[in-house]
Design a protein around this motif. Sequence first.
Motif, PDB file in Angstrom:
ATOM      1  N   ASN A 293       0.515  -1.237   0.257  1.00  0.00           N
ATOM      2  CA  ASN A 293       0.088   0.119  -0.196  1.00  0.00           C
ATOM      3  C   ASN A 293       0.850   0.984  -0.327  1.00  0.00           C
ATOM      4  O   ASN A 293       1.812   1.471   0.902  1.00  0.00           O
ATOM      5  CB  ASN A 293      -1.018   0.338   1.159  1.00  0.00           C
ATOM      6  CG  ASN A 293      -1.683   1.302   1.237  1.00  0.00           C
ATOM      7  OD1 ASN A 293      -1.481   2.061   0.640  1.00  0.00           O
ATOM      8  ND2 ASN A 293      -2.789   0.457   2.164  1.00  0.00           N
TER       9      ASN A 293
ATOM     10  N   LYS B 141       0.750   4.387   0.898  1.00  0.00           N
ATOM     11  CA  LYS B 141       0.460   5.067   1.469  1.00  0.00           C
ATOM     12  C   LYS B 141       1.199   4.764   2.959  1.00  0.00           C
ATOM     13  O   LYS B 141       2.239   5.561   3.940  1.00  0.00           O
ATOM     14  CB  LYS B 141      -1.041   5.095   2.435  1.00  0.00           C
ATOM     15  CG  LYS B 141      -1.611   6.274   1.315  1.00  0.00           C
ATOM     16  CD  LYS B 141      -3.343   6.002   2.151  1.00  0.00           C
ATOM     17  CE  LYS B 141      -3.793   7.053   0.999  1.00  0.00           C
ATOM     18  NZ  LYS B 141      -5.447   6.344   1.573  1.00  0.00           N
ATOM     19  N   ASP B 142       1.188   2.966   3.004  1.00  0.00           N
ATOM     20  CA  ASP B 142       2.061   2.682   3.655  1.00  0.00           C
ATOM     21  C   ASP B 142       3.961   2.825   4.266  1.00  0.00           C
ATOM     22  O   ASP B 142       4.543   2.615   4.555  1.00  0.00           O
ATOM     23  CB  ASP B 142       2.213   1.489   4.456  1.00  0.00           C
ATOM     24  CG  ASP B 142       0.824   0.924   5.342  1.00  0.00           C
ATOM     25  OD1 ASP B 142       0.360   2.342   5.823  1.00  0.00           O
ATOM     26  OD2 ASP B 142      -0.361   0.263   5.088  1.00  0.00           O
TER      27      ASP B 142
ATOM     28  N   GLU C 267      -1.623  -0.107   7.684  1.00  0.00           N
ATOM     29  CA  GLU C 267      -2.816   0.868   7.605  1.00  0.00           C
ATOM     30  C   GLU C 267      -2.120   1.702   8.632  1.00  0.00           C
ATOM     31  O   GLU C 267      -3.093   2.425   9.566  1.00  0.00           O
ATOM     32  CB  GLU C 267      -3.699   0.451   7.957  1.00  0.00           C
ATOM     33  CG  GLU C 267      -4.605  -0.628   6.490  1.00  0.00           C
ATOM     34  CD  GLU C 267      -5.734  -0.383   6.081  1.00  0.00           C
ATOM     35  OE1 GLU C 267      -6.671  -0.294   7.829  1.00  0.00           O
ATOM     36  OE2 GLU C 267      -6.522  -0.509   5.506  1.00  0.00           O
ATOM     37  N   ASP C 268      -0.852   1.688   8.988  1.00  0.00           N
ATOM     38  CA  ASP C 268      -0.307   2.461   9.822  1.00  0.00           C
ATOM     39  C   ASP C 268      -0.705   3.941   9.361  1.00  0.00           C
ATOM     40  O   ASP C 268      -0.193   5.010  10.142  1.00  0.00           O
ATOM     41  CB  ASP C 268       1.313   2.626  10.400  1.00  0.00           C
ATOM     42  CG  ASP C 268       2.018   3.027  11.691  1.00  0.00           C
ATOM     43  OD1 ASP C 268       1.356   3.351  12.405  1.00  0.00           O
ATOM     44  OD2 ASP C 268       2.717   4.076  11.470  1.00  0.00           O
ATOM     45  N   TRP C 269      -0.540   4.897   7.940  1.00  0.00           N
ATOM     46  CA  TRP C 269      -0.958   5.564   7.339  1.00  0.00           C
ATOM     47  C   TRP C 269      -2.105   6.255   8.060  1.00  0.00           C
ATOM     48  O   TRP C 269      -2.290   7.481   7.870  1.00  0.00           O
ATOM     49  CB  TRP C 269      -0.875   5.358   6.004  1.00  0.00           C
ATOM     50  CG  TRP C 269      -2.169   5.066   5.189  1.00  0.00           C
ATOM     51  CD1 TRP C 269      -2.631   3.677   5.288  1.00  0.00           C
ATOM     52  CD2 TRP C 269      -3.131   5.379   5.067  1.00  0.00           C
ATOM     53  NE1 TRP C 269      -3.796   3.153   4.733  1.00  0.00           N
ATOM     54  CE2 TRP C 269      -4.570   4.399   4.857  1.00  0.00           C
ATOM     55  CE3 TRP C 269      -4.144   6.688   5.726  1.00  0.00           C
ATOM     56  CZ2 TRP C 269      -5.917   4.474   4.705  1.00  0.00           C
ATOM     57  CZ3 TRP C 269      -5.366   6.593   5.244  1.00  0.00           C
ATOM     58  CH2 TRP C 269      -6.177   5.623   5.202  1.00  0.00           C
ATOM     59  N   LYS C 270      -3.256   5.657   8.198  1.00  0.00           N
ATOM     60  CA  LYS C 270      -3.986   6.042   8.883  1.00  0.00           C
ATOM     61  C   LYS C 270      -3.957   6.829  10.513  1.00  0.00           C
ATOM     62  O   LYS C 270      -4.177   7.895  10.687  1.00  0.00           O
ATOM     63  CB  LYS C 270      -5.496   5.401   9.612  1.00  0.00           C
ATOM     64  CG  LYS C 270      -5.815   4.415   8.282  1.00  0.00           C
ATOM     65  CD  LYS C 270      -6.748   3.823   8.876  1.00  0.00           C
ATOM     66  CE  LYS C 270      -7.461   2.915   7.523  1.00  0.00           C
ATOM     67  NZ  LYS C 270      -8.509   2.074   8.011  1.00  0.00           N
ATOM     68  N   LYS C 271      -2.807   6.368  10.995  1.00  0.00           N
ATOM     69  CA  LYS C 271      -2.423   7.462  12.181  1.00  0.00           C
ATOM     70  C   LYS C 271      -1.357   9.069  11.705  1.00  0.00           C
ATOM     71  O   LYS C 271      -1.065   9.482  12.587  1.00  0.00           O
ATOM     72  CB  LYS C 271      -1.265   6.848  13.550  1.00  0.00           C
ATOM     73  CG  LYS C 271      -2.460   5.484  13.587  1.00  0.00           C
ATOM     74  CD  LYS C 271      -1.899   5.116  15.256  1.00  0.00           C
ATOM     75  CE  LYS C 271      -2.338   4.364  15.600  1.00  0.00           C
ATOM     76  NZ  LYS C 271      -2.264   2.470  15.067  1.00  0.00           N
TER      77      LYS C 271
ATOM     78  N   PRO D 209      -7.142  15.070   6.568  1.00  0.00           N
ATOM     79  CA  PRO D 209      -7.794  14.693   5.653  1.00  0.00           C
ATOM     80  C   PRO D 209      -8.078  15.113   4.344  1.00  0.00           C
ATOM     81  O   PRO D 209      -8.037  14.273   3.414  1.00  0.00           O
ATOM     82  CB  PRO D 209      -9.619  14.787   6.068  1.00  0.00           C
ATOM     83  CG  PRO D 209      -9.166  14.705   8.300  1.00  0.00           C
ATOM     84  CD  PRO D 209      -7.431  14.568   8.609  1.00  0.00           C
TER      85      PRO D 209
ATOM     86  N   ASN E 283      -5.114  13.194   3.097  1.00  0.00           N
ATOM     87  CA  ASN E 283      -5.600  11.000   2.487  1.00  0.00           C
ATOM     88  C   ASN E 283      -6.489  11.573   0.444  1.00  0.00           C
ATOM     89  O   ASN E 283      -6.350  11.309  -0.436  1.00  0.00           O
ATOM     90  CB  ASN E 283      -6.703  10.989   3.211  1.00  0.00           C
ATOM     91  CG  ASN E 283      -6.555   9.468   2.993  1.00  0.00           C
ATOM     92  OD1 ASN E 283      -6.441   8.534   2.436  1.00  0.00           O
ATOM     93  ND2 ASN E 283      -8.135   9.450   3.675  1.00  0.00           N
TER      94      ASN E 283
ATOM     95  N   ASN F  92      -5.912  10.310  -2.347  1.00  0.00           N
ATOM     96  CA  ASN F  92      -6.371   9.288  -3.172  1.00  0.00           C
ATOM     97  C   ASN F  92      -6.948   9.515  -4.936  1.00  0.00           C
ATOM     98  O   ASN F  92      -7.179   8.719  -5.971  1.00  0.00           O
ATOM     99  CB  ASN F  92      -7.690   8.866  -2.612  1.00  0.00           C
ATOM    100  CG  ASN F  92      -7.919   8.633  -0.906  1.00  0.00           C
ATOM    101  OD1 ASN F  92      -6.861   7.990  -1.313  1.00  0.00           O
ATOM    102  ND2 ASN F  92      -8.562   8.733  -0.242  1.00  0.00           N
TER     103      ASN F  92
ATOM    104  N   TRP G 211      -5.299  -3.660  -0.928  1.00  0.00           N
ATOM    105  CA  TRP G 211      -5.396  -2.732  -0.252  1.00  0.00           C
ATOM    106  C   TRP G 211      -6.879  -1.853   0.106  1.00  0.00           C
ATOM    107  O   TRP G 211      -7.105  -1.482  -1.971  1.00  0.00           O
ATOM    108  CB  TRP G 211      -4.004  -1.430   0.158  1.00  0.00           C
ATOM    109  CG  TRP G 211      -3.654  -1.482  -0.930  1.00  0.00           C
ATOM    110  CD1 TRP G 211      -4.246  -0.564  -1.446  1.00  0.00           C
ATOM    111  CD2 TRP G 211      -2.447  -1.567  -1.865  1.00  0.00           C
ATOM    112  NE1 TRP G 211      -2.947   0.024  -3.000  1.00  0.00           N
ATOM    113  CE2 TRP G 211      -2.470  -0.733  -2.763  1.00  0.00           C
ATOM    114  CE3 TRP G 211      -2.049  -2.959  -1.052  1.00  0.00           C
ATOM    115  CZ2 TRP G 211      -1.524  -1.486  -3.741  1.00  0.00           C
ATOM    116  CZ3 TRP G 211      -0.724  -2.992  -2.300  1.00  0.00           C
ATOM    117  CH2 TRP G 211      -0.301  -2.165  -3.444  1.00  0.00           C
TER     118      TRP G 211
END
Length: 286
Positions: free
Chosen positions: A122, A124-125, A253-257, A261, A264, A268, A284
Amino acid sequence: MDTVEVFNGIRFPGFIHTQESLRAACSFLFQDKDILLVTFPKSGTTWMQQVLSLIFCQGHLWPIHHIPNWQRAPWLEQSNLVKMLGSLDPGQPRLLTSHLNAEALGPAVLRSKARVIYMARNPKDVLVSFYHFHKLANFLPDPNSFEDFVDEFLEGKGFFGSWFEHVKGWLGLKPDLNMLFVTYEELHQEPRTTLQKLSDFLGHPLKSEEEDFVLEHCSFSFMSQSSMVNYSLVPKEVMDTSRGRFLRKGVMEDWKKHFSPEQNEKFNAIYQAKMGDLGLHLPWTM
Ligand code: A3P
């Protein structure tokens, strides 16, 4: 130490790359029984190097305990390649690694029947892992801010070039290569099935107890403690482990931390524009 080597318009860390070493990689003479692991940095390269070494070590842990990953599966584009190749076990297929893109390395690989394992993660990761790695590795510049790092990544201007072009370029060569496309996420979520897929592709099927052995020695906990893969052998001037660990978190999904927004959303939109028409299911969610 953070000198830069620009090759085909892409920045590489000068500490471990020279124009000569990069050029030599592009004209590397592959043997048909070679196994080439290709990744964009931070996609699980070291993890896969460990898995591949374990598949071929036939239960003998000596290389796992005594030979560092960069010597077991040397990087084609690095300036120490000749020395590293000289120390490979002649009785085994050569395990080779590269972060080069398809445009640079593809022609050399296409001239052989070498098996290629392309490992993706992924993005982002990848970005988050790379950001932390820039802080740890003294041969890469300190990132200004996470915000800037995201922009640089999306523009494909960071070290090793564009993630998007890397993945798309190698996937484009897949029909003409003896290639297995595999992801960090698959190995994470379905380690045994992924291991079976890999060992079948390599023509080296494993018995169930051999699979157990491989899975035990490629786990995040085992690898974190192993100086042969956790980069603790590297001097502090090169990787300052007081600023982080090479095997940092090893999660999805560490990217979520890390992503706001807005970041992101921006990511995307660019991901969709660049990867949307790929027609490939990637494991993913963006
Ligand atoms: P994180 O920084 O997200 O933790 P590479 O080897 O391509 O540089 O990739 C490094 C990334 O792979 C790091 O990600 C590292 O923790 C992760 N990794 C390495 N070995 C792993 C393992 N056994 N299980 C899960 N992740 C692993």
